[in-house]
Each structure stands twice: as structure tokens, then as C-alpha cells.
Write a protein that holds these residues in place. Structure first.
Motif, PDB file in Angstrom:
ATOM      1  N   ALA A  15       0.847  -1.197   0.000  1.00 26.27           N
ATOM      2  CA  ALA A  15       0.000   0.000   0.000  1.00 26.27           C
ATOM      3  C   ALA A  15       0.882   1.248   0.000  1.00 26.27           C
ATOM      4  CB  ALA A  15      -0.958  -0.039   1.185  1.00 26.27           C
ATOM      5  N   SER A  16       1.249   1.786   1.174  1.00 24.89           N
ATOM      6  CA  SER A  16       2.190   2.915   1.196  1.00 24.89           C
ATOM      7  C   SER A  16       3.545   2.424   0.687  1.00 24.89           C
ATOM      8  CB  SER A  16       2.311   3.482   2.611  1.00 24.89           C
ATOM      9  OG  SER A  16       2.812   2.514   3.506  1.00 24.89           O
ATOM     10  N   TYR A  17       4.302   3.334   0.078  1.00 26.63           N
ATOM     11  CA  TYR A  17       5.486   2.839  -0.642  1.00 26.63           C
ATOM     12  C   TYR A  17       6.723   3.719  -0.535  1.00 26.63           C
ATOM     13  CZ  TYR A  17       3.624   6.100  -4.152  1.00 26.63           C
ATOM     14  OH  TYR A  17       3.142   7.217  -4.801  1.00 26.63           O
ATOM     15  N   LEU A  18       6.619   4.904   0.077  1.00 23.80           N
ATOM     16  CA  LEU A  18       7.778   5.785   0.222  1.00 23.80           C
ATOM     17  C   LEU A  18       7.812   6.370   1.624  1.00 23.80           C
ATOM     18  CD1 LEU A  18       7.658   7.791  -3.130  1.00 23.80           C
ATOM     19  CD2 LEU A  18       9.472   6.216  -2.449  1.00 23.80           C
ATOM     20  N   MET A  19       8.998   6.692   2.115  1.00 22.80           N
ATOM     21  CA  MET A  19       9.152   7.313   3.429  1.00 22.80           C
ATOM     22  C   MET A  19       9.779   8.685   3.285  1.00 22.80           C
ATOM     23  SD  MET A  19      11.256   6.061   6.831  1.00 22.80           S
ATOM     24  CE  MET A  19      12.783   6.949   6.455  1.00 22.80           C
ATOM     25  N   ALA A  20       9.141   9.674   3.896  1.00 19.65           N
ATOM     26  CA  ALA A  20       9.707  11.017   4.010  1.00 19.65           C
ATOM     27  C   ALA A  20       9.036  11.781   5.136  1.00 19.65           C
ATOM     28  CB  ALA A  20       9.572  11.803   2.715  1.00 19.65           C
ATOM     29  N   LEU A  21       7.768  11.445   5.405  1.00 22.83           N
ATOM     30  CA  LEU A  21       7.002  12.196   6.395  1.00 22.83           C
ATOM     31  C   LEU A  21       7.221  11.713   7.823  1.00 22.83           C
ATOM     32  CD1 LEU A  21       3.596  12.532   4.482  1.00 22.83           C
ATOM     33  CD2 LEU A  21       5.453  14.190   4.631  1.00 22.83           C
ATOM     34  N   LEU A  22       7.785  10.505   7.997  1.00 25.78           N
ATOM     35  CA  LEU A  22       7.997   9.989   9.344  1.00 25.78           C
ATOM     36  C   LEU A  22       8.892  10.948  10.113  1.00 25.78           C
ATOM     37  CD1 LEU A  22       7.438   7.654  11.310  1.00 25.78           C
ATOM     38  CD2 LEU A  22       9.504   6.535  10.439  1.00 25.78           C
ATOM     39  N   ARG A  23       8.360  11.471  11.214  1.00 21.65           N
ATOM     40  CA  ARG A  23       9.032  12.549  11.921  1.00 21.65           C
ATOM     41  C   ARG A  23      10.367  12.101  12.513  1.00 21.65           C
ATOM     42  NH1 ARG A  23       8.744  16.744  10.277  1.00 21.65           N
ATOM     43  NH2 ARG A  23       9.417  17.650  12.245  1.00 21.65           N
ATOM     44  N   PRO A  24      11.434  12.890  12.278  1.00 20.21           N
ATOM     45  CA  PRO A  24      12.754  12.500  12.784  1.00 20.21           C
ATOM     46  C   PRO A  24      12.797  12.378  14.295  1.00 20.21           C
ATOM     47  CG  PRO A  24      12.778  14.744  11.869  1.00 20.21           C
ATOM     48  CD  PRO A  24      11.489  14.122  11.462  1.00 20.21           C
ATOM     49  N   GLU A  25      11.992  13.178  15.001  1.00 18.97           N
ATOM     50  CA  GLU A  25      11.996  13.054  16.467  1.00 18.97           C
ATOM     51  C   GLU A  25      11.396  11.726  16.911  1.00 18.97           C
ATOM     52  OE1 GLU A  25       8.330  15.705  15.466  1.00 18.97           O
ATOM     53  OE2 GLU A  25      10.390  15.379  14.741  1.00 18.97           O
ATOM     54  N   ILE A  26      10.445  11.185  16.142  1.00 23.07           N
ATOM     55  CA  ILE A  26       9.882   9.873  16.480  1.00 23.07           C
ATOM     56  C   ILE A  26      10.915   8.780  16.215  1.00 23.07           C
ATOM     57  CG2 ILE A  26       8.125   8.169  15.820  1.00 23.07           C
ATOM     58  CD1 ILE A  26       6.187  10.484  15.398  1.00 23.07           C
ATOM     59  N   ILE A  27      11.611   8.873  15.086  1.00 22.99           N
ATOM     60  CA  ILE A  27      12.678   7.914  14.789  1.00 22.99           C
ATOM     61  C   ILE A  27      13.693   7.888  15.930  1.00 22.99           C
ATOM     62  CG2 ILE A  27      14.595   7.388  13.232  1.00 22.99           C
ATOM     63  CD1 ILE A  27      12.920   8.546  10.951  1.00 22.99           C
ATOM     64  N   GLN A  28      14.045   9.075  16.427  1.00 25.32           N
ATOM     65  CA  GLN A  28      15.047   9.181  17.486  1.00 25.32           C
ATOM     66  C   GLN A  28      14.504   8.723  18.834  1.00 25.32           C
ATOM     67  OE1 GLN A  28      16.605  13.135  17.965  1.00 25.32           O
ATOM     68  NE2 GLN A  28      18.141  12.536  19.463  1.00 25.32           N
ATOM     69  N   GLU A  29      13.318   9.204  19.199  1.00 24.06           N
ATOM     70  CA  GLU A  29      12.756   8.900  20.526  1.00 24.06           C
ATOM     71  C   GLU A  29      12.444   7.420  20.703  1.00 24.06           C
ATOM     72  OE1 GLU A  29      10.748  13.355  20.896  1.00 24.06           O
ATOM     73  OE2 GLU A  29       9.478  11.597  20.527  1.00 24.06           O
ATOM     74  N   LEU A  30      12.098   6.748  19.606  1.00 25.05           N
ATOM     75  CA  LEU A  30      11.787   5.317  19.695  1.00 25.05           C
ATOM     76  C   LEU A  30      12.965   4.430  19.277  1.00 25.05           C
ATOM     77  CD1 LEU A  30       8.088   5.187  18.397  1.00 25.05           C
ATOM     78  CD2 LEU A  30       8.972   5.698  20.685  1.00 25.05           C
ATOM     79  N   ASP A  31      14.114   5.047  18.994  1.00 29.84           N
ATOM     80  CA  ASP A  31      15.324   4.294  18.620  1.00 29.84           C
ATOM     81  C   ASP A  31      15.066   3.353  17.450  1.00 29.84           C
ATOM     82  OD1 ASP A  31      17.105   5.380  20.487  1.00 29.84           O
ATOM     83  OD2 ASP A  31      16.391   4.036  22.061  1.00 29.84           O
ATOM     84  N   LEU A  32      14.386   3.851  16.426  1.00 35.03           N
ATOM     85  CA  LEU A  32      13.978   2.970  15.331  1.00 35.03           C
ATOM     86  C   LEU A  32      15.155   2.490  14.491  1.00 35.03           C
ATOM     87  CD1 LEU A  32      10.630   4.578  14.140  1.00 35.03           C
ATOM     88  CD2 LEU A  32      11.042   2.830  15.890  1.00 35.03           C
ATOM     89  N   VAL A  33      16.202   3.299  14.383  1.00 34.17           N
ATOM     90  CA  VAL A  33      17.383   2.838  13.644  1.00 34.17           C
ATOM     91  C   VAL A  33      18.025   1.668  14.384  1.00 34.17           C
ATOM     92  CG1 VAL A  33      19.690   3.487  12.833  1.00 34.17           C
ATOM     93  CG2 VAL A  33      17.772   5.072  12.556  1.00 34.17           C
ATOM     94  N   LYS A  34      18.124   1.773  15.698  1.00 32.98           N
ATOM     95  CA  LYS A  34      18.660   0.664  16.489  1.00 32.98           C
ATOM     96  C   LYS A  34      17.825  -0.598  16.304  1.00 32.98           C
ATOM     97  CE  LYS A  34      17.763  -0.127  20.839  1.00 32.98           C
ATOM     98  NZ  LYS A  34      17.629  -0.030  22.313  1.00 32.98           N
ATOM     99  N   HIS A  35      16.533  -0.405  16.081  1.00 34.94           N
ATOM    100  CA  HIS A  35      15.632  -1.548  15.920  1.00 34.94           C
ATOM    101  C   HIS A  35      15.497  -1.990  14.467  1.00 34.94           C
ATOM    102  CE1 HIS A  35      14.478  -1.805  20.099  1.00 34.94           C
ATOM    103  NE2 HIS A  35      14.254  -0.516  20.138  1.00 34.94           N
ATOM    104  N   GLY A  36      16.396  -1.532  13.601  1.00 32.49           N
ATOM    105  CA  GLY A  36      16.487  -2.107  12.262  1.00 32.49           C
ATOM    106  C   GLY A  36      15.965  -1.259  11.125  1.00 32.49           C
ATOM    107  N   LEU A  37      15.485  -0.044  11.399  1.00 34.07           N
ATOM    108  CA  LEU A  37      14.972   0.784  10.311  1.00 34.07           C
ATOM    109  C   LEU A  37      16.139   1.313   9.468  1.00 34.07           C
ATOM    110  CD1 LEU A  37      12.620   2.215   8.887  1.00 34.07           C
ATOM    111  CD2 LEU A  37      12.900   4.116  10.503  1.00 34.07           C
ATOM    112  N   LYS A  38      16.098   0.984   8.181  1.00 35.27           N
ATOM    113  CA  LYS A  38      17.101   1.467   7.225  1.00 35.27           C
ATOM    114  C   LYS A  38      16.379   1.968   5.990  1.00 35.27           C
ATOM    115  CE  LYS A  38      20.521  -2.038   8.639  1.00 35.27           C
ATOM    116  NZ  LYS A  38      21.353  -3.188   8.161  1.00 35.27           N
ATOM    117  N   TRP A  39      17.013   2.899   5.290  1.00 33.38           N
ATOM    118  CA  TRP A  39      16.383   3.423   4.098  1.00 33.38           C
ATOM    119  C   TRP A  39      17.428   3.825   3.068  1.00 33.38           C
ATOM    120  CZ3 TRP A  39      15.960   5.882   8.904  1.00 33.38           C
ATOM    121  CH2 TRP A  39      16.736   7.035   9.059  1.00 33.38           C
TER     122      TRP A  39
END
Length: 561
Positions: A91-115
């Protein structure tokens, strides 16, 4: 791959699950663990916003469970293997709107988010011309590309971009603010007002220009800036994407700002492919939630949200069992939340009529396609398996002028049928993400407009889906001869399919149209009129896109209460 033979029917080339059925296992009973445990909060729906809301609550020490009816998490942010070896952001297919503060506060990169950041960004081939428009982050390359069509436009394009980025910054601050509502604490409302005023002064916003762009038809703004139709049409697609609007519709300028405000790694307006598909976003959030102590239950539909003494305090599950919590958060659309999961007697007088008035009209049919080679466009011929710069972009077809976009819109709006010349946005994520397709093959996404949720007022038939697919492929064939022969399989999601399979009312990707009357305080609030019940999906401010703010804000409201 040779087992999948082509036929006159595009859909017939695929195994049943590729056509979107992907049935869950038979539902027997709710998990015993869910019925046994005691929770502070229950979240209905495991879309990315529901997962984000749950994670913020869990990180504050609350016992939280997310309950999802499908066999997989993610809502519209999912990755599905629809053909052996081919993985699609369905369905959704691109990432740009995901707020950087959410990525940081939830440690999403540590949990495997890559782009993978795409460069260039946009490619507009011309059907009967050797020229094409290619736009990205390189100012000189942009200038050279635009100058083919207008030297004047080439000189002022950077100025236009700078103005739009300033306005997008203003919209960003508006979106990240908690909108006031009648149940907000007075201190929250005062704080929001002060923050907006302070930011406006510090950033020197031009409020008159912001009002003009946000409320005007985008065609009016673009006509004041530029002469070149390919350039105006390319920019106008961001003003109508996902919305039942024309560039000539007042308010389409806001939709453009909604998309321009995004960015990746500091690049304004840049969009990225998530490694492993958009399901990688949901998976990273789920890992953060699990680390914080939260639980997730799939294949567990919720039948109702229950209210006692004016307070939401429990859910009835599909098997009749009841689970309780002091806070209920709904990631479902406002229609599903208030009309399907709740009893009218539990809602204030007049509230339901406002909910029933929400516009969910959607123009989007999404196609996911497996191919055995990259498309070769007439205006920039290509051979071999090494992608050209244009393959990394969003590729616009049937978008050579704003008039062309408007004609497609008007045909659908006036006939109740899909446009015969729909606008097409093509993406090829496998050129950057090698995990998505077998070597030498690729995954392609088509985001197409305009098509209604019904066809002549009735449900789409398989024949109508195939005819629409054939029409799209014929358009692409005009730009890139040989495309049809490369197709191995197709997954078609009309607005009707998006509603039924993904759970988005009306097939609307924003959980409700993004018209001016349905923005900010015009959208349902995070706090419902029922104590203890919160709306954490994109039906609340600031609306749709894989952004995460509705989930975060709903969690903060619940914590404040």
C-alpha cells in the motif's frame, strides 16, 4: 519464474494470494494471554500509528497491548511477498514524512529501520518528444533540465523551491502542534497558541503567502511562477496525489505543502525507499514496543468498544470475550471507530452526524508489478540491468500538462468511472533495495489516479480490474515500448480493495480527505467525546502519510489525562 505464463488476463498470471486474498488462519478464539493479563491501555489496530502510540505509552511504564485483526502488523505500511522472491510495499510505498523526532525517541534505527535516499527525485518523460524533465537535489542539473523547456523557469526554480520550503516549515510546525479541543486542558491550549506565535515570529513566516498557497488552486500558484507545462505538471502531482482534487481545486496547494514538508537526512522534499519495503517501518516500531514491554496480538478482530458510565473501559473480541483497560486507543478510521465499533447511544447527541459527514472519497488505484527487466523509455533508451538515473525517481506519465491532469480528474468526477487516461506515478524500489526481487528482476509500484471506489455505482468486477490494468499498461507502453512483455504478475488494489483488504474507509490513504474543512481542528480530535477513548490514527490531525504524529499525540493526550 518460467512457471508463470502470460495470458490475455493479467490477473490470471498469478497465484491466488497475489491477487490480494492472503487469507489469515481460521479464527478460533482470542489468545488466552490477552484475556488473562491486566492492561492499562489497549490499542485497536496495528497500523504504524497504533504501534507508535502503544510504544510511547509502554516507554512510560504502561502495560499496553495492540490488537490487530489481520495476520500481519503494519496496516498500510506493510511488505508482502506476493510472488515467490518478490516483496512489495503493498500500500504505502515511500518514506519522508515519518518525523525525525519519532525515529530518534523510539530508537527505530537501532531496531532495524534502514532506508535508501533516492537521487534524482522526479522524472517526467514526454510521449512524443525526445526531451524529458529530470529533477533532484543538484541545482545545476535541475537548471539544465528545465532550460530545455523554459530558460526563464530554469532561472527562478531555486527561488520557487526556497519559498515552498519556507511555507513547508510553517506547515511542519502547525502539524507538530497539538490542536486545541474542548476536552484539552487549558494549559495545553495556551501552550499551543504561544508556541505557534513564537515560531511564527522567529521564522519570519509570510502568513499572507502561506494563506494564499494553502487555500488557492495550485494551478494558480504555478501559473504565476512558471511557463513550462511539463514542469508545472510535475510539481502539481504533489498537490493532488492521493486526493480527489484537480490542480484547479482550491486547497490543492495545501496538499502540496503536506508532501513538500517531508524529507530524509536533511534533504527537503526527498523521499526514500525503506529497506525490505514499508513493512520495515512497522517492524522497527514493533521491536521498540516489545523492548518497552508491550504486547501485540494478530488475527484478533475487535467487535466493539464498550462504554460504562460515560467511560470507555473494555473491548469485546470476535469470540465474545471481553478485555478491559482504563484507556482505549483506536487506530481505525473515525467511521470504523464511531459507527462500527460503538453504539450510537454511547455517543453525544449530534456527534455521530458530524462523523457521518466526513469525506473519504479516494481516487487511488495501486498496482504492484513483478517484471523481468527495467523499463526502457523512448526519450532515454536503456538496455541491460544497470539502472539509469531516471529509474531511481518517481516517474510521471500522462502528466505532461496541468490540463491533462484536470481532464483525468473531471472524467472520473463526472462519470463515476475510472479515467481512460489516468495519471500514473511509477516507482521501482528494487533498483536501490536488492532484497525485494530476484537478481535481474524488479518490483514496480504504480500509484494511479483517478478511479472511484465503485464502477458505475457498483462493485468492481475482475473484468473491470483487468481492463483498467490493460489501459495503464498501454499508456506505459506508449512511453516505454516492451513494458508489457516484461510483466510477470500484477496485484491490483482499487479503492474498494484498499477498503476491504487494508481497512481504509473509502480506500482513502489519509483516513479522510485532506480538504480545508477537514484539517487541524476540522479533523476529529485525539480525545473523543467519551472519557478514556482516543483516536490515534490518521483520521486525527495532522492526517495521512507514514508520519507517526497522530499516534504520538494521542499517546501524549492519554498520558496527560
Amino acid at each position: 519464474m518460467k512457471n508463470f505464463k502470460r495470458s490475455s488476463s493479467w490477473l490470471a498470471t498469478l497465484p491466488k494470494n497475489f491477487q490480494g486474498s492472503n487469507p489469515a488462519k481460521p479464527l478460533i478464539s482470542a489468545p488466552d494471554e490477552l484475556k488473562r493479563k491486566k492492561y492499562d491501555a489497549l490499542v485497536v489496530g496495528a497500523g504504524h500509528n497504533g504501534l507508535i502510540a502503544a510504544t510511547y505509552l509502554a516507554k512510560k511504564g504502561k502495560k499496553v497491548a495492540v490488537i490487530e485483526k489481520r495476520h500481519m502488523i503494519g496496516g498500510a505500511a506493510v511488505t508482502e511477498e506476493l510472488l515467490p522472491g518478490f516483496h512489495f510495499s503493498r500500500a504505502s510505498y515511500l518514506m519522508a514524512l515519518l518525523r525525525p523526532e519519532i525515529i530518534q525517541e523510539l530508537d527505530l534505527v537501532k531496531h532495524g529501520l534502514k532506508w535508501f535516499v533516492r537521487e534524482p527525485h522526479a522524472f517526467t518523460p514526454l510521449r512524443d518528444d525526445d526531451r524529458f524533465l529530470l529533477l533532484g537535489s543538484d541545482a545545476k542539473a535541475n537548471c539544465d533540465s528545465i532550460a530545455q523547456f523554459s530558460k526563464k523557469d530554469a532561472k527562478i526554480y531555486d527561488q520557487y523551491n526556497n519559498e515552498m520550503e519556507k511555507l513547508a516549515d510553517a506547515i511542519t510546525h502547525l502539524m507538530t502542534a497539538m490542536p486545541p479541543d474542548e476536552r484539552s486542558r487549558l494549559g495545553e491550549n495556551i501552550k499551543t497558541g504561544k508556541q505557534m506565535y513564537k515560531m511564527g515570529r522567529e521564522l519570519d513566516w509570510d502568513f499572507s503567502l502561506l494563506h494564499k498557497v494553502a487555500t488557492a488552486p495550485m494551478s494558480k500558484i504555478l501559473d504565476q511562477w512558471f511557463d513550462s507545462e511539463p514542469l508545472k505538471a510535475c510539481l502539481a502531482t504533489d498537490a493532488v496525489i492521493g486526493a480527489m482534487l484537480s490542480p484547479h481545486t482550491p486547497g490543492s496547494g495545501y496538499v502540496l505543502l503536506h508532501h513538500v514538508m517531508g524529507g530524509v537526512e536533511g534533504h527537503k522534499g526527498a523521499w526514500a525507499y525503506v529497506e525490505g519495503g514499508m513493512g520495515g517501518v512497522s517492524l522497527a516500531i514493533a521491536k521498540a514496543l516489545k523492548e518497552a514491554g508491550g504486547d501485540i496480538y494478530t488475527e484478533t478482530p475487535v467487535s466493539s468498544i464498550n462504554v460504562s458510565n460515560g467511560k470507555a473501559n473494555s473491548l469485546t473480541l470476535h469470540d465474545g470475550s471481553i478485555v478491559s483497560a482504563s484507556k482505549i486507543l483506536a487506530n481505525t478510521t473515525p467511521k470504523v471507530t464511531y459507527e462500527h465499533l460503538m453504539s450510537e447511544k454511547d455517543l453525544p447527541s449530534g456527534f455521530l452526524s458530524d462523523i457521518k459527514g466526513i469525506d473519504y472519497t479516494s481516487p487511488v488505484t495501486k498496482l504492484n508489478i513483478a517484471v523481468d527487466k527495467l523499463p526502457s523509455f523512448k526519450c532515454t533508451p536503456h538496455s541491460g540491468n544497470t539502472p539509469g538515473p531516471h529509474h531511481f525517481t518517481t516517474i510521471h506519465m500522462n502528466c505532461e500538462s496541468m490540463a491533462e491532469i484536470d481532464r483525468a480528474y473531471m472524467e472520473c468526477a463526472t462519470t463515476g468511472r475510472p479515467s481512460r487516461n489516468p495519471i500514473i506515478e511509477m516507482t521501482i524500489p528494487s533498483v536501490l533495495d536488492k532484497t525485494l526481487a530476484p537478481e535481474g528482476s524488479h518490483t514496480i509500484g504504480l500509484f494511479t489516479q483517478y478511479s472511484p471506489i465503485t464502477f458505475d455505482g457498483k462493485k468492481w468486477t475482475d473484468e473491470q480490474r483487468e481492463n483498467y490494468t490493460e489501459r495503464l499498461f498501454s499508456v506505459i507502453e506508449d512511453y516505454a515500448p516492451g513494458f508489457k512483455d516484461s510483466v510477470l504478475g500484477v496485484d491490483v488494489l482499487t479503492p474498494q480493495d484498499i477498503e476491504e483488504q487494508i481497512g481504509l474507509t473509502g480506500g482513502n490513504i489519509f483516513h479522510g480527505a485532506m480538504g480545508l474543512d477537514q484539517l487541524f481542528i476540522g479533523r476529529p480530535g485525539y480525545r473523543s467525546p467519551i472519557s478514556g477513548l482516543y483516536l490515534c490514527g490518521s483520521g486525527a490531525h495532522p492526517g495521512g502519510g507514514v508520519m507517526g504524529l497522530p499516534g504520538k499525540h494521542a499517546a501524549l493526550a492519554a498520558l496527560a489525562d
